[in-house]
Design a protein around this motif. Sequence first.
Motif, PDB file in Angstrom:
ATOM      1  N   THR A   1       0.832  -1.210   0.000  1.00  0.00           N
ATOM      2  CA  THR A   1       0.000   0.000   0.000  1.00  0.00           C
ATOM      3  C   THR A   1       0.862   1.254   0.000  1.00  0.00           C
ATOM      4  O   THR A   1       2.069   1.191   0.229  1.00  0.00           O
ATOM      5  CB  THR A   1      -0.915   0.024   1.243  1.00  0.00           C
ATOM      6  OG1 THR A   1      -0.102  -0.021   2.423  1.00  0.00           O
ATOM      7  CG2 THR A   1      -1.857  -1.174   1.251  1.00  0.00           C
ATOM      8  N   GLU A   2       0.214   2.385  -0.251  1.00  0.00           N
ATOM      9  CA  GLU A   2       0.883   3.689  -0.262  1.00  0.00           C
ATOM     10  C   GLU A   2       2.081   3.678  -1.219  1.00  0.00           C
ATOM     11  O   GLU A   2       3.229   3.767  -0.822  1.00  0.00           O
ATOM     12  CB  GLU A   2       1.337   4.082   1.145  1.00  0.00           C
ATOM     13  CG  GLU A   2       0.211   4.244   2.152  1.00  0.00           C
ATOM     14  CD  GLU A   2      -0.729   5.390   1.797  1.00  0.00           C
ATOM     15  OE1 GLU A   2      -0.267   6.359   1.170  1.00  0.00           O
ATOM     16  OE2 GLU A   2      -1.916   5.299   2.142  1.00  0.00           O
ATOM     17  N   VAL A   3       1.764   3.577  -2.499  1.00  0.00           N
ATOM     18  CA  VAL A   3       2.805   3.429  -3.515  1.00  0.00           C
ATOM     19  C   VAL A   3       2.724   4.554  -4.548  1.00  0.00           C
ATOM     20  O   VAL A   3       1.644   4.896  -5.035  1.00  0.00           O
ATOM     21  CB  VAL A   3       2.698   2.073  -4.244  1.00  0.00           C
ATOM     22  CG1 VAL A   3       3.884   1.880  -5.180  1.00  0.00           C
ATOM     23  CG2 VAL A   3       2.616   0.925  -3.247  1.00  0.00           C
ATOM     24  N   LEU A   4       3.880   5.112  -4.865  1.00  0.00           N
ATOM     25  CA  LEU A   4       4.002   6.107  -5.931  1.00  0.00           C
ATOM     26  C   LEU A   4       4.648   5.425  -7.130  1.00  0.00           C
ATOM     27  O   LEU A   4       5.715   4.829  -7.018  1.00  0.00           O
ATOM     28  CB  LEU A   4       4.864   7.281  -5.476  1.00  0.00           C
ATOM     29  CG  LEU A   4       5.279   8.296  -6.550  1.00  0.00           C
ATOM     30  CD1 LEU A   4       4.059   8.959  -7.160  1.00  0.00           C
ATOM     31  CD2 LEU A   4       6.229   9.324  -5.966  1.00  0.00           C
ATOM     32  N   VAL A   5       4.008   5.499  -8.280  1.00  0.00           N
ATOM     33  CA  VAL A   5       4.533   4.917  -9.512  1.00  0.00           C
ATOM     34  C   VAL A   5       5.094   6.032 -10.381  1.00  0.00           C
ATOM     35  O   VAL A   5       4.412   7.034 -10.628  1.00  0.00           O
ATOM     36  CB  VAL A   5       3.437   4.155 -10.285  1.00  0.00           C
ATOM     37  CG1 VAL A   5       3.995   3.575 -11.579  1.00  0.00           C
ATOM     38  CG2 VAL A   5       2.851   3.047  -9.423  1.00  0.00           C
ATOM     39  N   GLU A   6       6.337   5.856 -10.845  1.00  0.00           N
ATOM     40  CA  GLU A   6       6.971   6.867 -11.692  1.00  0.00           C
ATOM     41  C   GLU A   6       7.343   6.283 -13.048  1.00  0.00           C
ATOM     42  O   GLU A   6       7.893   5.191 -13.140  1.00  0.00           O
ATOM     43  CB  GLU A   6       8.223   7.423 -11.010  1.00  0.00           C
ATOM     44  CG  GLU A   6       7.917   8.260  -9.774  1.00  0.00           C
ATOM     45  CD  GLU A   6       9.155   8.894  -9.179  1.00  0.00           C
ATOM     46  OE1 GLU A   6       9.015   9.911  -8.478  1.00  0.00           O
ATOM     47  OE2 GLU A   6      10.276   8.379  -9.404  1.00  0.00           O
ATOM     48  N   SER A   7       7.043   7.061 -14.094  1.00  0.00           N
ATOM     49  CA  SER A   7       7.368   6.695 -15.474  1.00  0.00           C
ATOM     50  C   SER A   7       7.919   7.923 -16.184  1.00  0.00           C
ATOM     51  O   SER A   7       7.524   9.050 -15.872  1.00  0.00           O
ATOM     52  CB  SER A   7       6.116   6.188 -16.206  1.00  0.00           C
ATOM     53  OG  SER A   7       6.317   6.157 -17.615  1.00  0.00           O
ATOM     54  N   ASP A   8       8.841   7.702 -17.131  1.00  0.00           N
ATOM     55  CA  ASP A   8       9.365   8.848 -17.873  1.00  0.00           C
ATOM     56  C   ASP A   8       8.580   9.118 -19.155  1.00  0.00           C
ATOM     57  O   ASP A   8       9.008   9.904 -19.996  1.00  0.00           O
ATOM     58  CB  ASP A   8      10.858   8.683 -18.175  1.00  0.00           C
ATOM     59  CG  ASP A   8      11.170   7.405 -18.933  1.00  0.00           C
ATOM     60  OD1 ASP A   8      10.382   7.032 -19.820  1.00  0.00           O
ATOM     61  OD2 ASP A   8      12.213   6.783 -18.640  1.00  0.00           O
TER      62      ASP A   8
ATOM     63  N   ASP B   1      -4.643   4.839  -2.706  1.00  0.00           N
ATOM     64  CA  ASP B   1      -3.318   4.970  -2.100  1.00  0.00           C
ATOM     65  C   ASP B   1      -2.200   4.845  -3.121  1.00  0.00           C
ATOM     66  O   ASP B   1      -1.027   4.938  -2.772  1.00  0.00           O
ATOM     67  CB  ASP B   1      -3.130   3.901  -1.021  1.00  0.00           C
ATOM     68  CG  ASP B   1      -3.219   2.490  -1.592  1.00  0.00           C
ATOM     69  OD1 ASP B   1      -4.208   2.195  -2.288  1.00  0.00           O
ATOM     70  OD2 ASP B   1      -2.292   1.697  -1.350  1.00  0.00           O
ATOM     71  N   ILE B   2      -2.561   4.637  -4.383  1.00  0.00           N
ATOM     72  CA  ILE B   2      -1.570   4.528  -5.457  1.00  0.00           C
ATOM     73  C   ILE B   2      -1.723   5.728  -6.380  1.00  0.00           C
ATOM     74  O   ILE B   2      -2.839   6.083  -6.766  1.00  0.00           O
ATOM     75  CB  ILE B   2      -1.747   3.234  -6.279  1.00  0.00           C
ATOM     76  CG1 ILE B   2      -1.707   2.007  -5.367  1.00  0.00           C
ATOM     77  CG2 ILE B   2      -0.674   3.128  -7.352  1.00  0.00           C
ATOM     78  CD1 ILE B   2      -2.015   0.708  -6.109  1.00  0.00           C
ATOM     79  N   CYS B   3      -0.630   6.347  -6.756  1.00  0.00           N
ATOM     80  CA  CYS B   3      -0.687   7.444  -7.723  1.00  0.00           C
ATOM     81  C   CYS B   3       0.430   7.274  -8.751  1.00  0.00           C
ATOM     82  O   CYS B   3       1.435   6.616  -8.500  1.00  0.00           O
ATOM     83  CB  CYS B   3      -0.598   8.808  -7.040  1.00  0.00           C
ATOM     84  SG  CYS B   3       0.934   9.094  -6.153  1.00  0.00           S
TER      85      CYS B   3
END
Length: 222
Positions: free
Chosen positions: A132-139, A173-175
């Motif tokens: 839980t509480e996860v930030l997803v990053e993509s370029d 909780d994910i963005c």
Amino acid sequence: MTLWAIWFFRNKKVWDNKIVTPDFAVNWSLKQLQEWKIAVSKVIDSSKRPTTVIRREGTKWTRPEQGKLKVNVDASIEQGSSCYSIGMILGDHTGGFLEGKTMKFSRMATVMEAEASAIEEALEWIVSKGVTEVLVESDSQLAVQAINGNASFQLEVGHNIDSCKSILAVRKDICVRHVRRLANRAAHCMARIPCELNACVNVMIPPRKVLDSVVYDASIDE
């Protein structure tokens, strides 16, 4: 490092039909470990020196807040090949490498299609792991904007975008956010790890190129 060497030479046997002796594999892994230690010491030493270099905002990976996790994801399209790969890395607020995953698909894809597919796979991976509480990053700025926007996509990426939106609608909780390519280098390296077609490799110990990026990200603050 020894486990990674075993995995590396196993791939050499499977893909290149190259066989090495156990002594060679052990000596090679020890050499890689020594080179890695030297590289790490240089990074740490350089971080202690005063510098006047001004980094552009967002050009370096940043740690998530304590108690939260971050998944960096990227896609890699092999030039002249009818396949593409994706890589993702799960990290924590200490900058530590928790787990990685790479996948390879035997189908043609545009850059947008591959990047949207990568984010979708990353979100499904997060859900399957129960974190839980996860930030997803993509370029991929276009893919991130499509996922976070309100517009409907009827192109080849429509189903990927809709799938991402469905997951995010349930998991508040994910963005997902965009970062510059330089801040996503470890995931880019992960996407280039050898993997069989239409299969995945779960990585618990980061290969050398990935490890170098992870150590750099964890050792130097913005």
